[in-house]
Design a protein around this motif. Structure first.
Motif, PDB file in Angstrom:
ATOM      1  N   TRP A  77       0.698  -1.349   0.115  1.00 30.36           N
ATOM      2  CA  TRP A  77       0.031  -0.095   0.048  1.00 30.36           C
ATOM      3  C   TRP A  77       0.959   1.354  -0.043  1.00 30.36           C
ATOM      4  N   SER A  78       0.350   2.391  -0.359  1.00 30.63           N
ATOM      5  CA  SER A  78       0.948   3.570  -0.507  1.00 30.63           C
ATOM      6  C   SER A  78       0.271   4.666   0.479  1.00 30.63           C
ATOM      7  N   VAL A  79       0.644   5.991   0.272  1.00 32.15           N
ATOM      8  CA  VAL A  79      -0.012   7.086   0.850  1.00 32.15           C
ATOM      9  C   VAL A  79      -1.275   7.062   0.493  1.00 32.15           C
ATOM     10  N   ASP A  80      -1.716   6.682  -0.811  1.00 28.45           N
ATOM     11  CA  ASP A  80      -3.266   6.579  -1.270  1.00 28.45           C
ATOM     12  C   ASP A  80      -4.001   5.660  -0.346  1.00 28.45           C
ATOM     13  N   SER A  81      -3.303   4.946   0.707  1.00 22.79           N
ATOM     14  CA  SER A  81      -4.418   4.200   1.577  1.00 22.79           C
ATOM     15  C   SER A  81      -4.705   4.986   2.797  1.00 22.79           C
ATOM     16  N   ILE A  82      -4.335   6.114   2.832  1.00 28.21           N
ATOM     17  CA  ILE A  82      -4.750   6.881   4.097  1.00 28.21           C
ATOM     18  C   ILE A  82      -6.349   7.209   3.793  1.00 28.21           C
ATOM     19  N   GLY A  83      -7.206   6.979   4.796  1.00 22.62           N
ATOM     20  CA  GLY A  83      -8.564   6.915   5.049  1.00 22.62           C
ATOM     21  C   GLY A  83      -8.992   5.698   4.768  1.00 22.62           C
ATOM     22  N   MET A  84      -8.371   4.432   5.017  1.00 24.07           N
ATOM     23  CA  MET A  84      -8.686   3.237   5.071  1.00 24.07           C
ATOM     24  C   MET A  84      -8.375   2.537   6.253  1.00 24.07           C
ATOM     25  N   ALA A  85      -9.461   1.688   6.595  1.00 24.05           N
ATOM     26  CA  ALA A  85      -9.165   0.455   7.719  1.00 24.05           C
ATOM     27  C   ALA A  85      -9.334  -0.751   7.343  1.00 24.05           C
ATOM     28  N   ILE A  86      -8.851  -1.639   7.998  1.00 25.57           N
ATOM     29  CA  ILE A  86      -9.003  -3.164   7.973  1.00 25.57           C
ATOM     30  C   ILE A  86      -9.399  -3.547   9.256  1.00 25.57           C
TER      31      ILE A  86
END
Length: 168
Positions: A77-86
């Protein structure tokens, strides 16, 4: 003596770094797959020798799964994954994984950070592919996303607002 040490969340990083071939220059995924295979044999050996029970063994396997998931996320994952949760669900959420358990996960994204689900969907597909990939080094864990809101007939990743509404 080899099987005396149990795997816990606080010592997995150290064990991983001690493994042969720990070079920071290359992708960690081949080493992570190999580590997962060896760690699973270690947990099985502890169980067979009577050094651990089922409950502790499932906790060790769950800690190993979480460690592998976190390392894989850092790698793919990259900084694009900000705002995501698992979220771990099922046996993963309950820390009760067995030797051949898959990981039931739910991935949510916040629409404040992502105008559409395109990037979260792509990142989740990449994570699922890398975690499930079988190589000569082994495999990490199969990921099952079917416990998400609306099940397998919906997108793999759900926006936070829709998930809250679904579970209300």
């Amino acid at each position: 003596r080899m099987f005396e040490r149990s795997f816990r969340a606080d010592n997995l990083e150290e064990a991983f770094l001690r493994q042969e071939g720990s070079s920071q220059a290359e992708s960690i995924l081949p080493r992570l797959r190999s580590f997962r295979s060896r760690a699973e044999v270690h947990v099985a050996g502890r169980y067979v020798l009577g050094l651990t029970g089922i409950k502790e063994g499932t906790r060790e396997l769950s800690a190993l799964a979480q460690f592998c998931l976190e390392k894989c996320i850092q790698e793919v994952w990259s900084v694009d994954s900000i705002g995501m949760a698992i979220f771990g669900l099922g046996k993963m959420g309950g820390r009760e994984l067995g030797f051949r358990s898959d990981m039931d996960l739910m991935v949510l994204y916040d629409a404040k950070f992502h105008a559409s689900s395109e990037i979260p969907q792509r990142l989740t597909a990449k994570l699922q592919r890398e975690m499930s990939l079988r190589t000569p080094d082994g495999r990490l864990f199969e990921i099952d996303l079917n416990l998400r809101p609306h099940g397998k007939n919906s997108p793999a990743v759900t926006d936070l607002e829709s998930a809250v509404e679904y579970y209300r």
